[in-house]
Design an enzyme around this catalytic site. Structure first.
Site, PDB file in Angstrom:
ATOM      1  N   LYS A  60       0.843  -1.216   0.000  1.00 54.25           N
ATOM      2  CA  LYS A  60       0.000   0.000   0.000  1.00 54.25           C
ATOM      3  C   LYS A  60       0.871   1.256   0.000  1.00 54.25           C
ATOM      4  CE  LYS A  60      -4.256  -1.996   1.310  1.00 54.25           C
ATOM      5  NZ  LYS A  60      -3.845  -3.230   2.010  1.00 54.25           N
ATOM      6  N   SER A 113     -12.521  -2.051   1.575  1.00 52.41           N
ATOM      7  CA  SER A 113     -13.615  -2.919   2.031  1.00 52.41           C
ATOM      8  C   SER A 113     -14.098  -2.623   3.443  1.00 52.41           C
ATOM      9  CB  SER A 113     -13.155  -4.386   1.975  1.00 52.41           C
ATOM     10  OG  SER A 113     -12.055  -4.593   2.853  1.00 52.41           O
ATOM     11  N   GLY A 166     -12.208  -8.688   1.001  1.00 54.45           N
ATOM     12  CA  GLY A 166     -13.486  -8.517   1.706  1.00 54.45           C
ATOM     13  C   GLY A 166     -14.345  -9.763   1.622  1.00 54.45           C
ATOM     14  N   GLY A 171     -17.362 -10.581   5.183  1.00 54.37           N
ATOM     15  CA  GLY A 171     -18.776 -10.663   4.801  1.00 54.37           C
ATOM     16  C   GLY A 171     -19.066 -10.817   3.318  1.00 54.37           C
TER      17      GLY A 171
HETATM   18  P1  BMP Z   1      -9.159 -11.232   5.122  1.00 48.43           P
HETATM   19  O1  BMP Z   1      -9.746 -12.140   4.032  1.00 48.43           O
HETATM   20  O2  BMP Z   1      -8.524 -12.018   6.222  1.00 48.43           O
HETATM   21  O3  BMP Z   1     -10.123 -10.208   5.579  1.00 48.43           O
HETATM   22  O4  BMP Z   1      -7.896 -10.456   4.468  1.00 48.43           O
HETATM   23  C1  BMP Z   1      -8.039  -9.428   3.524  1.00 48.43           C
HETATM   24  C2  BMP Z   1      -6.699  -8.915   3.088  1.00 48.43           C
HETATM   25  O5  BMP Z   1      -6.892  -7.896   2.097  1.00 48.43           O
HETATM   26  C3  BMP Z   1      -5.857  -8.275   4.182  1.00 48.43           C
HETATM   27  O6  BMP Z   1      -4.482  -8.451   3.870  1.00 48.43           O
HETATM   28  C4  BMP Z   1      -6.213  -6.798   4.073  1.00 48.43           C
HETATM   29  O7  BMP Z   1      -5.165  -5.969   4.524  1.00 48.43           O
HETATM   30  C5  BMP Z   1      -6.396  -6.649   2.566  1.00 48.43           C
HETATM   31  N1  BMP Z   1      -7.326  -5.574   2.141  1.00 48.43           N
HETATM   32  C6  BMP Z   1      -8.622  -5.511   2.614  1.00 48.43           C
HETATM   33  O8  BMP Z   1      -9.059  -6.350   3.415  1.00 48.43           O
HETATM   34  N2  BMP Z   1      -9.440  -4.502   2.176  1.00 48.43           N
HETATM   35  C7  BMP Z   1      -9.037  -3.554   1.300  1.00 48.43           C
HETATM   36  O9  BMP Z   1      -9.827  -2.702   0.932  1.00 48.43           O
HETATM   37  C8  BMP Z   1      -7.728  -3.618   0.810  1.00 48.43           C
HETATM   38  C9  BMP Z   1      -6.899  -4.649   1.228  1.00 48.43           C
HETATM   39  O10 BMP Z   1      -5.680  -4.733   0.735  1.00 48.43           O
END
Ligand code: BMP
Length: 210
Positions: A60, A113, A166, A171
């Protein structure tokens, strides 16, 4: 055959991470790792993981152009598949990311997300997408748990691929995300916190209606 799944391996223990990666590599499009893993395991982990499969480095990146270049140079020797960068610092910053990535794929965050993003960056998604498109990135990150927004983004994204987090823990549903524009779904905790990550990935693949 590789699926549309990007496994977000936000795992802190090096051996656990490598074991999970090796067990699912033939099933997923790529791995994604983020700051927690890099800070815990050290940046060499990028090289180790790249020997197993594609690695998207979710840094990021969000700074002035010169600092962005210096960040990417830290990972040059480790052969990542691509980098995730923010767009909001502006065109010059994102251009420097693409230039420094030197042919590796760049994915630009155009909406997020988490709930809080709805009041901030997601309001500006059109401008962020226009900038990402003008700069010529390969793909964008857009939320897989906000189907209406995903649909709107899909309609204006041009040739850029959409990768969507997300799903699962936050969810979102994989089929809804894909139906509304996601080319790849990013799945983290659902996979790496599962007792049998390979079976979980297989189950997700089975539920994706192609
Ligand atoms: P998880 O499926 O455990 O929620 O992980 C989502 C991953 O995507 C994490 O590494 C988070 O930092 C990243 N992420 C996110 O969840 N939402 C965003 O909008 C952007 C992301 O990079």
């Amino acid at each position: 055959m590789k699926s549309r799944i990007i496994a977000s391996l936000d795992v802190l223990d090096r051996q656990n991470l490598l074991n999970i990666a090796s067990s699912i590599n033939d099933l997923v499009f790529s791995f994604k790792i983020n700051w927690p893993t890099i800070l815990s395991c050290g940046k060499n982990i990028v090289g180790e993981l790249s020997k197993i499969g594609n690695v998207i480095l979710d840094l990021k990146i969000a700074d002035i152009p010169n600092t962005n270049r210096m960040i990417i140079e830290q990972f040059k020797d480790y052969d990542p598949f691509g980098y995730i960068s923010h767009v909001f610092p502006g065109r010059d910053s994102l251009m420097e990311v693409v230039k420094s990535a030197d042919g590796k794929k760049v994915f630009a965050v155009c909406a997020m997300s988490n709930d809080g993003a709805k009041a901030f960056m997601n309001r500006f998604y059109k401008t962020l997408i226009e900038t990402a498109r003008d700069v010529g990135v390969y793909g964008i990150v857009a939320p897989g748990n906000d189907y209406q927004l995903l649909k709107e983004i899909e309609a204006i994204k041009g040739n850029m691929k959409i990768i969507s987090p997300g799903i699962g823990a936050q969810g979102g549903n994989q089929n809804e995300a894909i139906k509304n524009g996601a080319d790849y779904i990013i799945v983290g905790r659902t996979i790496y916190q599962s007792e049998n990550p390979r079976k979980t990935v297989e189950d997700i693949i089975k539920t994706i209606e192609e």
